[in-house]
Motif scaffolding. Sequence first.
Motif, mmCIF file in Angstrom:
data_model
loop_
_atom_site.group_PDB
_atom_site.id
_atom_site.type_symbol
_atom_site.label_atom_id
_atom_site.label_comp_id
_atom_site.label_asym_id
_atom_site.label_seq_id
_atom_site.Cartn_x
_atom_site.Cartn_y
_atom_site.Cartn_z
ATOM 1 N N GLU A 62 28.496 17.504 34.864
ATOM 2 C CA GLU A 62 29.148 17.948 33.861
ATOM 3 C C GLU A 62 30.480 17.243 33.318
ATOM 4 O O GLU A 62 31.156 17.642 32.571
ATOM 5 C CB GLU A 62 29.874 19.416 34.336
ATOM 6 C CG GLU A 62 30.894 19.470 35.266
ATOM 7 C CD GLU A 62 30.292 19.437 36.726
ATOM 8 O OE1 GLU A 62 30.926 19.713 37.612
ATOM 9 O OE2 GLU A 62 29.182 18.617 36.831
ATOM 10 N N GLY A 63 30.766 16.205 33.977
ATOM 11 C CA GLY A 63 31.850 15.457 33.863
ATOM 12 C C GLY A 63 32.201 14.895 32.506
ATOM 13 O O GLY A 63 33.108 14.428 31.725
ATOM 14 N N GLU A 64 30.895 14.297 31.918
ATOM 15 C CA GLU A 64 30.904 13.519 30.616
ATOM 16 C C GLU A 64 31.676 14.385 29.622
ATOM 17 O O GLU A 64 32.581 14.007 28.961
ATOM 18 C CB GLU A 64 29.653 13.138 30.365
ATOM 19 C CG GLU A 64 29.610 12.356 28.891
ATOM 20 C CD GLU A 64 28.286 11.529 28.659
ATOM 21 O OE1 GLU A 64 28.321 10.878 27.721
ATOM 22 O OE2 GLU A 64 27.509 11.772 29.289
ATOM 23 N N VAL A 65 31.171 15.691 29.429
ATOM 24 C CA VAL A 65 31.485 16.276 28.232
ATOM 25 C C VAL A 65 33.062 17.017 28.496
ATOM 26 O O VAL A 65 33.751 16.986 27.570
ATOM 27 C CB VAL A 65 30.862 17.767 28.257
ATOM 28 C CG1 VAL A 65 31.259 18.705 27.225
ATOM 29 C CG2 VAL A 65 29.269 17.367 27.646
ATOM 30 N N LEU A 77 35.138 13.748 27.737
ATOM 31 C CA LEU A 77 35.260 13.482 26.279
ATOM 32 C C LEU A 77 36.073 14.485 25.647
ATOM 33 O O LEU A 77 36.904 14.036 24.737
ATOM 34 C CB LEU A 77 33.828 13.357 25.656
ATOM 35 C CG LEU A 77 32.944 12.370 26.319
ATOM 36 C CD1 LEU A 77 31.636 12.471 25.386
ATOM 37 C CD2 LEU A 77 33.647 10.879 25.823
ATOM 38 N N ASN A 78 36.122 15.599 26.005
ATOM 39 C CA ASN A 78 36.966 16.690 25.532
ATOM 40 C C ASN A 78 38.325 16.622 25.691
ATOM 41 O O ASN A 78 39.365 17.185 24.971
ATOM 42 C CB ASN A 78 36.484 18.077 25.886
ATOM 43 C CG ASN A 78 35.448 18.483 25.272
ATOM 44 O OD1 ASN A 78 34.870 17.972 24.158
ATOM 45 N ND2 ASN A 78 34.424 19.350 25.952
ATOM 46 N N LEU A 79 38.800 15.841 26.880
ATOM 47 C CA LEU A 79 40.222 15.704 27.148
ATOM 48 C C LEU A 79 40.743 14.429 26.346
ATOM 49 O O LEU A 79 42.134 14.025 26.317
ATOM 50 C CB LEU A 79 40.225 15.316 28.860
ATOM 51 C CG LEU A 79 39.984 16.269 29.961
ATOM 52 C CD1 LEU A 79 40.241 15.784 31.322
ATOM 53 C CD2 LEU A 79 40.717 17.277 29.569
ATOM 54 N N GLY A 80 39.831 13.498 25.605
ATOM 55 C CA GLY A 80 40.372 12.481 25.190
ATOM 56 C C GLY A 80 39.904 11.135 25.366
ATOM 57 O O GLY A 80 40.128 10.026 24.689
ATOM 58 N N ALA A 81 38.996 11.085 26.489
ATOM 59 C CA ALA A 81 38.495 9.686 26.791
ATOM 60 C C ALA A 81 37.378 9.471 25.846
ATOM 61 O O ALA A 81 36.674 10.045 25.172
ATOM 62 C CB ALA A 81 37.638 9.977 28.297
ATOM 63 N N LYS A 82 37.329 8.113 25.567
ATOM 64 C CA LYS A 82 36.506 7.357 24.499
ATOM 65 C C LYS A 82 35.211 7.122 25.163
ATOM 66 O O LYS A 82 34.239 6.884 24.329
ATOM 67 C CB LYS A 82 37.092 6.229 24.094
ATOM 68 C CG LYS A 82 38.374 6.374 23.277
ATOM 69 C CD LYS A 82 38.223 6.982 22.080
ATOM 70 C CE LYS A 82 39.643 7.317 21.157
ATOM 71 N NZ LYS A 82 39.587 8.263 19.986
ATOM 72 N N GLU A 83 35.164 6.633 26.427
ATOM 73 C CA GLU A 83 34.080 6.408 26.975
ATOM 74 C C GLU A 83 33.938 7.227 28.609
ATOM 75 O O GLU A 83 34.732 7.177 28.979
ATOM 76 C CB GLU A 83 33.785 5.070 27.208
ATOM 77 C CG GLU A 83 33.593 4.166 26.058
ATOM 78 C CD GLU A 83 33.614 2.612 26.521
ATOM 79 O OE1 GLU A 83 32.450 2.195 27.204
ATOM 80 O OE2 GLU A 83 34.419 1.995 25.836
ATOM 81 N N VAL A 84 32.503 7.616 28.979
ATOM 82 C CA VAL A 84 32.304 7.933 30.303
ATOM 83 C C VAL A 84 31.360 7.203 31.049
ATOM 84 O O VAL A 84 30.125 6.933 30.397
ATOM 85 C CB VAL A 84 32.211 9.556 30.172
ATOM 86 C CG1 VAL A 84 32.053 10.114 31.599
ATOM 87 C CG2 VAL A 84 33.275 10.440 29.552
#
Length: 329
Positions: free
Chosen positions: A186-189, A192-199
């Motif tokens: 579940e970490g990717e979504v 990305l919602n926190l502001g990461a550009k890539e996971v």
Amino acid sequence: MPTFQAFYVTENADKTFSNQIIERSTDDLPAGEVLIRVKYSSLNYKDALSSIGNRGVTRNFPHTPGIDAAGIIEESSSDEFSVGEQVVVTGFDLGMNTAGGFGQYIRVPARWVVKLPRGLRLKESMIFGTAGLTAALCIDKLLQNELTSDKGKVIVTGATGGVGTMTVMILAKLGFHVVGVTGKPEGEVFLLNLGAKEVISREAVNDQSGKPMLKGIYAGCVDTVGGNMLATILKSMQYNGVVSICGLVQSPELPTSVFPFILRGVSMFGIDSSECDLEWRKKMWKNLAKKWKPKGIQNIIKIVTLKGLSKEIKKILKGGQVGRVVVRL
């Protein structure tokens, strides 16, 4: 003197550990210039270790964990603090061998206490807590060493944990291209919602080739993991890359060589938020209250009472915590 509720960890006759919520008296608290009525605390991995009897964190039991606390001064013999002031305490010996923030009162030395800066509420300060302070110190060290958003990507390991989450949010707020590393499905979504550009996955930063150097990808790094993941990232830093390290959940060992440091001029800095300089600490809290304060920090928390702590402690020990757990006292 007042009585209060506290999360109390005891050692059993068979050397196992158990916890319960008990009534204590403020007379039972250790000596210190400041008595604080705790309104909020937060759950950190170190608290979980203390709760299961880890002697590297807490030597003597029974004990009340909680390395973070935010509340209101009830008594003060220090000229620095007055009754009624809102304050924050993180690190030092709080919750380790000094009764901590999982109790409704703490008594501590005045030098541990920071006045709550303007722009920050007590609950918000515990959304940050030690995790947020550590993240801020790591980021500040990168900025002190001339890392700017135009120099390239910044990778954050353990990105769904407490320090990682805060690091991703603050770096995104400051305009950096953040790459988050996680092993959680579940970490990717979430990131990305926190502001990461890539996971990317943990496997993507687990080089087993034996090569002393890899392609230079990252301008900066905040590492909470250690071990081969950190070694892989060091080999993947750009010229004059900067790395802040603050954790060792994978391993305290670092299987690397000097090549990243002498061939690419990579700099690596260790960060300790527990005993860090008081003025640096105050500066970081002011940053968190104002220009570094991310939007949406209320969306990454779960609020529990003392009764809900045991369940969350089990979760964080299994690596299942995402975001921050705030304890309402």
